[in-house]
Design a protein around this motif. Structure first.
Motif, PDB file in Angstrom:
ATOM      1  N   THR A  42       0.799  -1.220   0.000  1.00 45.40           N
ATOM      2  CA  THR A  42       0.000   0.000   0.000  1.00 45.40           C
ATOM      3  C   THR A  42       0.838   1.280   0.000  1.00 45.40           C
ATOM      4  OG1 THR A  42      -0.121  -0.206   2.405  1.00 45.40           O
ATOM      5  CG2 THR A  42      -2.026  -0.971   1.146  1.00 45.40           C
ATOM      6  N   SER A  43       2.127   1.174   0.302  1.00 43.81           N
ATOM      7  CA  SER A  43       2.883   2.414   0.357  1.00 43.81           C
ATOM      8  C   SER A  43       4.331   2.218  -0.065  1.00 43.81           C
ATOM      9  CB  SER A  43       2.843   2.971   1.780  1.00 43.81           C
ATOM     10  OG  SER A  43       3.348   2.004   2.668  1.00 43.81           O
ATOM     11  N   ARG A  44       4.949   3.332  -0.429  1.00 46.79           N
ATOM     12  CA  ARG A  44       6.366   3.288  -0.757  1.00 46.79           C
ATOM     13  C   ARG A  44       7.137   3.067   0.529  1.00 46.79           C
ATOM     14  NH1 ARG A  44       9.115   7.461  -3.365  1.00 46.79           N
ATOM     15  NH2 ARG A  44       8.510   8.663  -1.538  1.00 46.79           N
ATOM     16  N   MET A  45       8.271   2.416   0.425  1.00 46.48           N
ATOM     17  CA  MET A  45       9.036   2.133   1.629  1.00 46.48           C
ATOM     18  C   MET A  45      10.516   2.403   1.409  1.00 46.48           C
ATOM     19  SD  MET A  45       9.172  -1.345   3.903  1.00 46.48           S
ATOM     20  CE  MET A  45       7.446  -1.380   4.337  1.00 46.48           C
ATOM     21  N   ILE A  46      11.138   2.994   2.453  1.00 52.82           N
ATOM     22  CA  ILE A  46      12.589   3.143   2.478  1.00 52.82           C
ATOM     23  C   ILE A  46      13.067   2.317   3.661  1.00 52.82           C
ATOM     24  CG2 ILE A  46      14.526   4.756   2.717  1.00 52.82           C
ATOM     25  CD1 ILE A  46      12.489   6.980   1.868  1.00 52.82           C
ATOM     26  N   ALA A  47      14.159   1.595   3.473  1.00 56.61           N
ATOM     27  CA  ALA A  47      14.683   0.762   4.559  1.00 56.61           C
ATOM     28  C   ALA A  47      16.141   0.435   4.271  1.00 56.61           C
ATOM     29  CB  ALA A  47      13.861  -0.518   4.675  1.00 56.61           C
ATOM     30  N   PRO A  48      16.863  -0.041   5.282  1.00 57.70           N
ATOM     31  CA  PRO A  48      18.242  -0.444   5.012  1.00 57.70           C
ATOM     32  C   PRO A  48      18.271  -1.715   4.162  1.00 57.70           C
ATOM     33  CG  PRO A  48      17.795  -0.272   7.389  1.00 57.70           C
ATOM     34  CD  PRO A  48      16.490  -0.217   6.697  1.00 57.70           C
ATOM     35  N   VAL A  49      19.212  -1.758   3.233  1.00 57.88           N
ATOM     36  CA  VAL A  49      19.461  -2.993   2.481  1.00 57.88           C
ATOM     37  C   VAL A  49      20.934  -3.332   2.671  1.00 57.88           C
ATOM     38  CG1 VAL A  49      17.695  -2.517   0.747  1.00 57.88           C
ATOM     39  CG2 VAL A  49      20.046  -1.796   0.324  1.00 57.88           C
ATOM     40  N   MET A  50      21.273  -4.608   2.543  1.00 60.91           N
ATOM     41  CA  MET A  50      22.678  -4.974   2.705  1.00 60.91           C
ATOM     42  C   MET A  50      23.329  -5.102   1.343  1.00 60.91           C
ATOM     43  SD  MET A  50      24.427  -7.828   5.109  1.00 60.91           S
ATOM     44  CE  MET A  50      24.011  -7.019   6.631  1.00 60.91           C
ATOM     45  N   LEU A  51      24.465  -4.414   1.189  1.00 62.27           N
ATOM     46  CA  LEU A  51      25.197  -4.493  -0.074  1.00 62.27           C
ATOM     47  C   LEU A  51      26.041  -5.766  -0.078  1.00 62.27           C
ATOM     48  CD1 LEU A  51      26.405  -0.772  -0.190  1.00 62.27           C
ATOM     49  CD2 LEU A  51      24.340  -1.763  -1.191  1.00 62.27           C
ATOM     50  N   SER A  52      26.578  -6.104  -1.248  1.00 59.91           N
ATOM     51  CA  SER A  52      27.314  -7.379  -1.361  1.00 59.91           C
ATOM     52  C   SER A  52      28.558  -7.387  -0.477  1.00 59.91           C
ATOM     53  CB  SER A  52      27.691  -7.623  -2.817  1.00 59.91           C
ATOM     54  OG  SER A  52      28.396  -6.509  -3.313  1.00 59.91           O
ATOM     55  N   ASN A  53      29.076  -6.199  -0.130  1.00 60.24           N
ATOM     56  CA  ASN A  53      30.263  -6.172   0.743  1.00 60.24           C
ATOM     57  C   ASN A  53      29.885  -6.172   2.223  1.00 60.24           C
ATOM     58  OD1 ASN A  53      29.260  -3.642   1.112  1.00 60.24           O
ATOM     59  ND2 ASN A  53      31.103  -2.549   0.510  1.00 60.24           N
ATOM     60  N   GLY A  54      28.604  -6.361   2.509  1.00 56.77           N
ATOM     61  CA  GLY A  54      28.174  -6.464   3.893  1.00 56.77           C
ATOM     62  C   GLY A  54      27.805  -5.124   4.512  1.00 56.77           C
ATOM     63  N   GLU A  65      12.075  -8.583   0.397  1.00 58.02           N
ATOM     64  CA  GLU A  65      13.134  -9.490   0.867  1.00 58.02           C
ATOM     65  C   GLU A  65      14.473  -8.765   1.000  1.00 58.02           C
ATOM     66  OE1 GLU A  65      10.684 -10.674  -1.073  1.00 58.02           O
ATOM     67  OE2 GLU A  65       9.947 -12.034   0.498  1.00 58.02           O
ATOM     68  N   ASP A  66      14.626  -7.613   0.352  1.00 56.57           N
ATOM     69  CA  ASP A  66      15.893  -6.868   0.420  1.00 56.57           C
ATOM     70  C   ASP A  66      16.101  -6.177   1.770  1.00 56.57           C
ATOM     71  OD1 ASP A  66      16.345  -7.592  -2.146  1.00 56.57           O
ATOM     72  OD2 ASP A  66      15.732  -5.677  -3.039  1.00 56.57           O
ATOM     73  N   VAL A  67      15.001  -5.958   2.502  1.00 55.93           N
ATOM     74  CA  VAL A  67      15.116  -5.209   3.761  1.00 55.93           C
ATOM     75  C   VAL A  67      16.026  -5.944   4.729  1.00 55.93           C
ATOM     76  CG1 VAL A  67      13.854  -4.404   5.794  1.00 55.93           C
ATOM     77  CG2 VAL A  67      12.834  -4.188   3.514  1.00 55.93           C
ATOM     78  N   SER A  68      16.970  -5.195   5.308  1.00 54.07           N
ATOM     79  CA  SER A  68      17.854  -5.802   6.297  1.00 54.07           C
ATOM     80  C   SER A  68      17.770  -5.017   7.601  1.00 54.07           C
ATOM     81  CB  SER A  68      19.296  -5.792   5.783  1.00 54.07           C
ATOM     82  OG  SER A  68      20.162  -6.142   6.845  1.00 54.07           O
ATOM     83  N   ALA A 110       3.664  10.002   0.137  1.00 56.66           N
ATOM     84  CA  ALA A 110       3.681   9.377   1.462  1.00 56.66           C
ATOM     85  C   ALA A 110       4.584   8.156   1.430  1.00 56.66           C
ATOM     86  CB  ALA A 110       2.271   8.973   1.847  1.00 56.66           C
ATOM     87  N   CYS A 111       5.132   7.837   2.562  1.00 58.81           N
ATOM     88  CA  CYS A 111       6.183   6.837   2.577  1.00 58.81           C
ATOM     89  C   CYS A 111       6.373   6.290   3.988  1.00 58.81           C
ATOM     90  CB  CYS A 111       7.428   7.558   2.073  1.00 58.81           C
ATOM     91  SG  CYS A 111       8.924   6.665   2.181  1.00 58.81           S
ATOM     92  N   VAL A 112       6.836   5.040   4.081  1.00 59.61           N
ATOM     93  CA  VAL A 112       7.215   4.474   5.375  1.00 59.61           C
ATOM     94  C   VAL A 112       8.728   4.343   5.384  1.00 59.61           C
ATOM     95  CG1 VAL A 112       7.126   2.430   6.862  1.00 59.61           C
ATOM     96  CG2 VAL A 112       5.068   3.174   5.639  1.00 59.61           C
ATOM     97  N   PHE A 113       9.369   4.902   6.401  1.00 65.25           N
ATOM     98  CA  PHE A 113      10.819   4.765   6.529  1.00 65.25           C
ATOM     99  C   PHE A 113      11.065   3.785   7.666  1.00 65.25           C
ATOM    100  CE2 PHE A 113      14.837   7.326   5.515  1.00 65.25           C
ATOM    101  CZ  PHE A 113      15.675   6.282   5.879  1.00 65.25           C
ATOM    102  N   LEU A 114      11.460   2.568   7.268  1.00 69.06           N
ATOM    103  CA  LEU A 114      11.633   1.494   8.245  1.00 69.06           C
ATOM    104  C   LEU A 114      13.104   1.330   8.606  1.00 69.06           C
ATOM    105  CD1 LEU A 114      10.428  -1.149   9.645  1.00 69.06           C
ATOM    106  CD2 LEU A 114      11.229  -2.311   7.586  1.00 69.06           C
ATOM    107  N   GLY A 115      13.369   1.127   9.872  1.00 65.77           N
ATOM    108  CA  GLY A 115      14.737   0.782  10.280  1.00 65.77           C
ATOM    109  C   GLY A 115      15.699   1.949  10.316  1.00 65.77           C
ATOM    110  N   ILE A 116      15.159   3.176  10.359  1.00 68.20           N
ATOM    111  CA  ILE A 116      16.041   4.343  10.461  1.00 68.20           C
ATOM    112  C   ILE A 116      16.684   4.340  11.848  1.00 68.20           C
ATOM    113  CG2 ILE A 116      14.143   5.887  11.162  1.00 68.20           C
ATOM    114  CD1 ILE A 116      15.592   8.125   9.593  1.00 68.20           C
ATOM    115  N   ARG A 117      18.004   4.629  11.902  1.00 69.28           N
ATOM    116  CA  ARG A 117      18.709   4.622  13.181  1.00 69.28           C
ATOM    117  C   ARG A 117      18.356   5.887  13.965  1.00 69.28           C
ATOM    118  NH1 ARG A 117      19.195   0.257  10.667  1.00 69.28           N
ATOM    119  NH2 ARG A 117      21.046  -1.056  10.946  1.00 69.28           N
ATOM    120  N   SER A 118      18.505   5.797  15.291  1.00 67.41           N
ATOM    121  CA  SER A 118      18.128   6.917  16.165  1.00 67.41           C
ATOM    122  C   SER A 118      18.854   8.202  15.780  1.00 67.41           C
ATOM    123  CB  SER A 118      18.443   6.564  17.614  1.00 67.41           C
ATOM    124  OG  SER A 118      17.793   5.370  17.960  1.00 67.41           O
TER     125      SER A 118
END
Lengths: 367, 274
Positions: A42-54, A65-68, A110-118
């Motif tokens: 239902t909405s756009r999402m921003i979240a951390p993803v893990m790159l191939s170098n970790g 599935e990309d969300v880390s 509108a957007c959900v920002f998941l996993g943003i650090r403090s």
């Protein structure tokens, strides 16, 4: 009452009402994935993803599935999504020789920002306050207002991190819509705003109200995190000395000599907000662009006459640290301008970062 | 939702050549009756030459002559050379007026001393016109002007008019003379020897290149002016005009929103030396 499932999150954008008492519940990590899958529909999402170098990077999520939600700090701060490194302020189009038409940039979505650090969410709130005061810059503030922030408390601060010294982490007491705490196979979810509640209501059956045991577990976790910080930056000393203009001239000289004016500390900083404005025109159509700029660049204050109020790298560092630390400037922003994310510690090639700077001030005193 | 970076359309009404590289543009808003948005002397505009960019310019006309905005522009960079190519009827963009303004009403009843250097005269011209149009509100008015060469004098016709007025003392000088120049030669501060001012009841307004301002302020202090009776403008490289881009920050102040008008007393208090 109303079919929450069908309400796109944009409809909730304005309701930032903060609940009197935060609602705390837990959810199995597998179940939380089901929630995310639903939200992503239902909405756009921003979240951390893990790159191939970790390494981690905040990114727009195409595939859930990309969300880390692994521990660690993403390489870049969250500011790019609200105050972009290069963005259009408006477009213009000439009509013959006599007229011109303007096109507004697209409305913020509108957007959900998941996993943003403090530290990063505190940075976003700092930018929001700065861009709102006096003249409200809606090109930035609208995007922040339309985003639901589900932040992630940090259990394993990195070597670079010193948010605990800056009162910006590792957990938040306000500024988030919902906050996650890792309880091994479960997430503890702390809901602070009405819109986060509305957003998660369709998945109500997957959540369990937190028990006293859960709350105790979190309390224990929080008290352990503080001892995990390896970097201590005594900001109070930096604040005092910079505000009073009491930093020894040789310290400025030494840092000025080291600084290569590359601007990397500025670009990775969650609170640096300076920009340049320029036009690009091809044929009849043009665009006015805003791009990130850096007060550490020698040309930042250079006037067309050639006069430059801050000709030396030391002058420019003095400016940057004054803006981040001094009472005079933090009075307006309501808090320290440094979030202790430590990205400049990593990115600076010559040890001219703010953490090294305040640590130096302390050692100068004690020598 | 209002976009603070979106300019209003305006048109060039007329172009006056002031010197080989300075022109004054009369700009009128391209909507309704074209009346100016209210402003006061000292305010500035962000003016767009579309395709070249946007830059801040002080308004060099007075709100007492409210049919258009004047800006006086030296051609030095991409935006200003874009403007210099403009003809009447061409379209520009305007944002503003921004910034604070000269204390026009606070100095009523006082004597006024203007000290302008080169392209620093435009912001003062707005205030000079304002005061001449409300002449009874002010005491003695003295205008001192210095330019590099006789060719570099801006508003040549107006300078002659000011020199001809009985209710104004106007003196000028050039740094380097020429064959046809019969006036004074020397920096603007040599004019201090020719005037009689009463520093306690006088407010001084000075604009010009940084080095000139420095010597003018020294001279004024020596004459007995108090720092809060010396008013100047802080010219900084500026982009947005609304306190966001960070370029014009001086210590905890922004030249664009807290200034550009500051008294010397204000400047002494800044935590960064301008």
């Amino acid at each position: 009452m109303f079919a929450v499932n069908k309400i796109p999150i944009s409809g909730l954008g304005e309701d930032r009402t903060i609940k009197e008492k935060h609602m705390i519940s837990t959810i199995l990590k597998d179940d939380f994935f089901t929630v995310l899958r639903g939200l992503a529909k239902t909405s756009r999402m921003i979240a951390p993803v893990m790159l191939s170098n970790g390494e981690l990077l905040y990114d727009r999520i195409q595939c859930i599935e990309d969300v880390s939600l692994q521990p660690g700090i993403p390489i870049m701060s969250a500011k790019e999504f609200f105050f972009s490194s290069c963005e259009e302020l408006f477009r213009f189009k000439r009509i013959g020789t006599d007229a011109i038409d303007f096109v507004q940039p697209e409305e913020a979505e509108a957007c959900v920002f998941l996993g943003i650090r403090s530290c990063d969410l505190n940075g976003v709130r700092y930018l929001e306050r700065f861009y709102k005061r006096k003249f409200n810059d809606t090109t930035v503030t609208k995007k922040i207002e339309k985003t639901v922030f589900i932040s992630l408390g940090c259990l394993d601060p990195g070597e670079q991190c010193f948010c605990a010294c800056c009162d910006s982490g590792p957990f938040l007491s306000d500024g988030f819509d919902a906050q996650l705490t890792d309880l091994d196979n479960r997430w503890m979810v702390e809901i602070a705003t009405a819109r986060a509640e509305t957003l998660l209501r369709p998945y109500d059956n997957l959540f369990t109200p937190a028990t006293d045991a859960d709350l105790n577990e979190r309390k224990n976790i929080l008290s352990c995190v503080d001892s995990k910080f390896t970097r201590r930056s005594f900001m109070a000393m930096g604040v005092k000395k910079v505000s009073l203009g009491a930093v020894e001239e040789e310290v400025w000289e030494a840092f000025g000599d080291r600084c290569i004016s590359c601007g990397s500390c500025v670009f990775v900083c969650p609170t640096c907000s300076c920009f340049n404005v320029l036009d690009r025109e091809i044929g009849e159509e043009g665009v006015r662009l805003r791009t990130w700029d850096a007060c550490s660049y020698s040309g930042f204050t250079r006037e067309v006459s050639g006069h430059n109020p801050r000709p030396r790298a030391a002058d420019r560092l003095k400016r940057r640290f004054f803006h981040k630390l001094s009472y005079q400037t933090t009075k307006d922003s309501g808090r320290l301008g440094c979030m202790g994310c430590g990205r400049c510690v990593v990115s600076c090639p010559s040890l001219a970062d703010i953490s090294t700077f305040v640590t130096t001030l302390r050692s100068v005193r004690t020598v | 939702m209002e976009n603070i970076y979106m300019p209003l359309k305006a048109r060039v009404v007329s172009v006056t050549n002031e010197t080989p590289d300075v022109k004054t543009f009369k700009l009128r808003l391209d909507n309704g009756d074209g009346a100016c948005i209210p402003f006061l002397p000292g305010n500035f505009l962000e003016v767009s030459s579309f395709g070249a960019g946007e830059a801040p310019f002080c308004i060099s006309s007075s709100p007492t002559r409210n049919d258009a905005f004047d800006i006086t522009v030296r051609s030095v960079g991409s935006v200003t050379s874009g403007l210099h190519k403009m003809k009447p009827q061409d379209i520009v963009g305007i944002r503003g007026p921004f910034g604070n303004h000269f204390p026009c009403s606070a100095v009523q009843g006082r004597d006024i001393l203007f000290v302008g250097g080169g392209i620093g005269l435009p912001p003062l011209r707005s205030l000079i016109h304002y005061m001449l149009d409300n002449r009874d509100d002010y005491g003695d008015i003295t205008i001192l002007y210095g330019a590099r060469t006789p060719d570099d004098r801006v508003y040549k016709r107006e300078l002659d008019q000011w020199a001809g007025r009985k209710d104004v003392l106007f003196l000028e000088t050039v740094d380097v003379g020429s064959k046809s120049w019969s006036g004074r030669v020397g920096v603007v501060t040599i004019l201090f020897d020719e005037i009689f001012v009463r520093p306690k009841i006088t407010t001084a307004f000075t604009c010009g290149p940084p080095v000139m301002i420095k010597f003018v302020i020294q001279g004024l202090l020596k004459m007995g002016f108090r720092p809060d009776n010396i008013v100047t403008t802080l010219e900084r490289y500026m982009k947005c005009g609304v306190g966001k881009c960070g370029h014009c920050a001086v210590g905890e102040k922004y030249a664009c929103t807290d200034g550009p008008v500051f008294t010397f007393a204000d400047i002494q208090k800044l935590s960064e030396k301008p």
